[in-house]
Design a protein around this motif. Structure first.
Motif, short mmCIF file in Angstrom:
data_model
loop_
_atom_site.label_atom_id
_atom_site.label_comp_id
_atom_site.label_asym_id
_atom_site.label_seq_id
_atom_site.Cartn_x
_atom_site.Cartn_y
_atom_site.Cartn_z
N TRP A 118 0.85 -1.18 0.00
CA TRP A 118 0.00 0.00 0.00
C TRP A 118 0.89 1.24 0.00
CZ3 TRP A 118 -5.45 1.06 0.78
CH2 TRP A 118 -6.27 -0.08 0.64
N ILE A 119 0.60 2.17 -0.90
CA ILE A 119 1.34 3.43 -1.00
C ILE A 119 0.35 4.55 -0.67
CG2 ILE A 119 2.72 4.94 -2.48
CD1 ILE A 119 3.33 2.41 -4.17
N CYS A 120 0.61 5.28 0.39
CA CYS A 120 -0.36 6.23 0.94
C CYS A 120 0.19 7.65 0.87
CB CYS A 120 -0.68 5.87 2.38
SG CYS A 120 -1.20 4.14 2.58
N MET A 121 -0.55 8.53 0.17
CA MET A 121 -0.18 9.93 0.06
C MET A 121 -0.78 10.72 1.22
SD MET A 121 1.60 10.01 -2.73
CE MET A 121 2.00 8.52 -3.66
N VAL A 122 0.05 11.42 1.95
CA VAL A 122 -0.41 12.23 3.08
C VAL A 122 0.07 13.66 2.88
CG1 VAL A 122 -0.27 12.58 5.58
CG2 VAL A 122 -0.39 10.25 4.65
N GLN A 123 -0.86 14.60 2.95
CA GLN A 123 -0.48 16.02 2.83
C GLN A 123 0.45 16.41 3.98
OE1 GLN A 123 -4.98 16.62 1.97
NE2 GLN A 123 -4.04 18.65 1.82
N LYS A 124 1.45 17.21 3.64
CA LYS A 124 2.46 17.57 4.64
C LYS A 124 1.87 18.20 5.88
CE LYS A 124 6.66 18.12 1.86
NZ LYS A 124 7.70 19.08 1.41
N GLU A 125 0.82 19.00 5.71
CA GLU A 125 0.24 19.68 6.86
C GLU A 125 -0.42 18.71 7.85
OE1 GLU A 125 -2.64 20.70 3.37
OE2 GLU A 125 -0.52 20.21 3.66
N TYR A 126 -0.65 17.45 7.39
CA TYR A 126 -1.24 16.45 8.28
C TYR A 126 -0.23 15.38 8.68
CZ TYR A 126 -5.61 18.56 6.71
OH TYR A 126 -6.63 19.45 6.42
N SER A 127 1.05 15.63 8.46
CA SER A 127 2.06 14.61 8.73
C SER A 127 2.12 14.22 10.21
CB SER A 127 3.44 15.08 8.27
OG SER A 127 3.81 16.28 8.94
N ASP A 128 1.79 15.17 11.09
CA ASP A 128 1.80 14.86 12.52
C ASP A 128 0.67 13.91 12.92
OD1 ASP A 128 4.01 16.43 12.91
OD2 ASP A 128 2.91 18.18 13.61
N ASN A 129 -0.31 13.75 12.05
CA ASN A 129 -1.41 12.82 12.34
C ASN A 129 -1.02 11.38 12.12
OD1 ASN A 129 -2.97 15.03 12.90
ND2 ASN A 129 -4.14 14.99 11.00
N VAL A 130 0.07 11.16 11.39
CA VAL A 130 0.56 9.80 11.16
C VAL A 130 1.19 9.28 12.45
CG1 VAL A 130 2.21 8.38 9.89
CG2 VAL A 130 0.92 10.17 8.70
N LYS A 131 0.74 8.12 12.90
CA LYS A 131 1.25 7.54 14.13
C LYS A 131 1.79 6.12 13.85
CE LYS A 131 -0.38 11.07 16.49
NZ LYS A 131 0.55 12.11 17.02
N ILE A 132 3.02 5.92 14.28
CA ILE A 132 3.63 4.59 14.17
C ILE A 132 3.93 4.12 15.58
CG2 ILE A 132 5.59 3.27 13.29
CD1 ILE A 132 5.70 5.30 10.98
N LEU A 133 3.18 3.12 16.03
CA LEU A 133 3.15 2.79 17.45
C LEU A 133 3.71 1.40 17.72
CD1 LEU A 133 -0.47 4.10 18.08
CD2 LEU A 133 1.67 5.33 18.47
N ALA A 134 4.31 1.25 18.89
CA ALA A 134 4.93 -0.02 19.28
C ALA A 134 3.92 -1.01 19.83
CB ALA A 134 6.03 0.23 20.30
N LYS A 135 2.70 -0.54 20.15
CA LYS A 135 1.65 -1.40 20.65
C LYS A 135 0.47 -1.41 19.69
CE LYS A 135 2.84 -0.84 25.53
NZ LYS A 135 2.35 -0.47 26.89
N LYS A 136 -0.27 -2.49 19.68
CA LYS A 136 -1.38 -2.62 18.75
C LYS A 136 -2.57 -1.77 19.14
CE LYS A 136 -0.08 -7.28 17.31
NZ LYS A 136 -0.50 -8.70 17.21
N LYS A 137 -2.68 -1.39 20.41
CA LYS A 137 -3.81 -0.58 20.85
C LYS A 137 -3.30 0.61 21.65
CE LYS A 137 -7.28 -4.26 21.02
NZ LYS A 137 -8.27 -4.98 21.86
#
Length: 365
Positions: free
Chosen positions: A346-365
């Protein structure tokens, strides 16, 4: 000659003959043993050298890196636009896509474009929605025939330019059908057979162009890309405002399972949850066209992003020279092109102004 002397001579001769017989037997038996051993060694060597190659007669897919027949691997893919508002789900046939692009359109909603290598037998694909101009760029990166129903006015000129092969309402509505399970415009569908027929009738090229090179480099199927220094990525949130999609990593099969609208993302053709081996997040600049509604996405130059696979994530950069042609290169911290694990991406385009909304987390919940 005395009797005793005859006995002694006879005994001696018998003993000599016995010794000769033993020596001859030993020599013969030893020779046969050597022949048997040599034969066994030869058989072993032959067995070792004639082990069958599991990939004999196959080549790697340009989309997934998996080994398939040469005819399938050289078949030109199709790219299909999927409606992705809540009234348009569940999706049909999207599970079969090898590559998926997701990008925002107007109002914070997203649309998904699935790229299919093996689509002939899919009976229902959609719902199909209209084109946005940057999706033409995505389709061209894979030399795909681009299918959609309707289009933004800002895409019309390019769609009519002859620079992209399309199956759409512009080329004939007979390749699509409506269903009664939802209201228009969310009830437009197509099928693999319809797309195949359209490509034939419109006389589009059915195989990759001669100079086309695979977009990605894939790891060998018996190895796994391990981003050892990467960030643990058990849960990935894309930050889109409306459908709020996220992925949960399953260590058992190395797949990221997709959720949106607060539930599993399911394909109604097989009732399976969508999943992938690789996720690429690409941060892009986007502005509005003069209608103050339609997005114009800048896909040239350079930018940042994330590459996520096998439970880890690493920061990447991307670069591209031409807005409508050529391929986007995704580079690691050393400036080398990333290598993907085999499977779906999956290739996902994210506008730069919303980059802080991207979350990469070490836990599933």
């Amino acid at each position: 000659m005395g009797k005793n002397k005859k006995i002694i001579i006879g005994t001696s001769v018998a003993a000599v003959l016995l010794i000769i017989a033993v020596v001859v037997f030993a020599l013969f038996f030893g020779s046969e043993q050597k022949k048997v051993k040599k034969s066994e060694e030869t058989t072993t060597v032959q067995t070792e050298t004639t082990t069958e190659d599991p990939h004999a007669g196959k080549v790697q897919s340009k989309l997934t890196g998996e080994y398939i027949s040469p005819s399938k691997a050289n078949k030109r893919p199709v790219a299909l636009m999927y409606n992705n508002i809540i009234n348009a789900i569940p999706h049909s046939g999207l599970y079969n896509a090898d590559i998926c692009y997701e990008a925002p359109v107007e109002g914070g909603i997203t649309r998904i474009m699935g790229i299919f290598e093996n689509y002939d037998s899919i009976k229902k694909m959609g719902s199909v929605r209209s084109c946005r101009i940057y999706y033409c760029s995505f389709a061209n990166e894979w030399d795909a025939v681009y299918s959609h129903f309707g289009q933004s006015k800002y895409a019309l000129e390019y769609l009519n330019s002859g620079k992209i092969d399309t199956v759409s309402s512009l080329t004939g509505e007979q390749y699509f059908f409506r269903t009664s399970d939802r209201v228009a415009p969310h009830n437009c569908f197509t099928s693999g057979a319809n797309l195949k027929k359209a490509i034939k009738n419109l006389k589009y090229r059915a195989t990759y162009k001669k100079n086309y090179k695979s977009h990605f480099e894939f790891a060998d199927e018996n190895t796994k890309i391990d981003l050892a220094d990467g960030k643990t990525a058990k849960r990935v949130e894309l930050g889109y405002l409306i459908n709020k999609p996220y992925y949960i990593y399953n260590k058992k099969d190395g797949q990221y399972y997709r959720y949106q609208y607060g539930d599993k993302h399911i394909d109604d053709q097989n009732n399976k949850q969508l999943h992938c081996s690789n996720i690429i997040i690409q941060f892009v600049n986007a502005t509005l066209y003069p209608d103050n509604k339609s997005l114009n996405m800048t896909l040239t130059g350079t930018g940042n992003g994330w590459y996520i696979t096998n439970g880890k994530a690493e920061k990447i950069t991307w670069q591209k020279q031409n807005q409508r042609s050529g391929q986007t290169k995704y580079l690691d911290k050393n400036g080398k092109e990333i290598k993907l694990n085999t499977g779906k991406t999956w290739i996902c385009m994210v506008q730069k102004e919303y980059s802080d909304n991207v979350k990469i987390l070490a836990k599933k919940k």
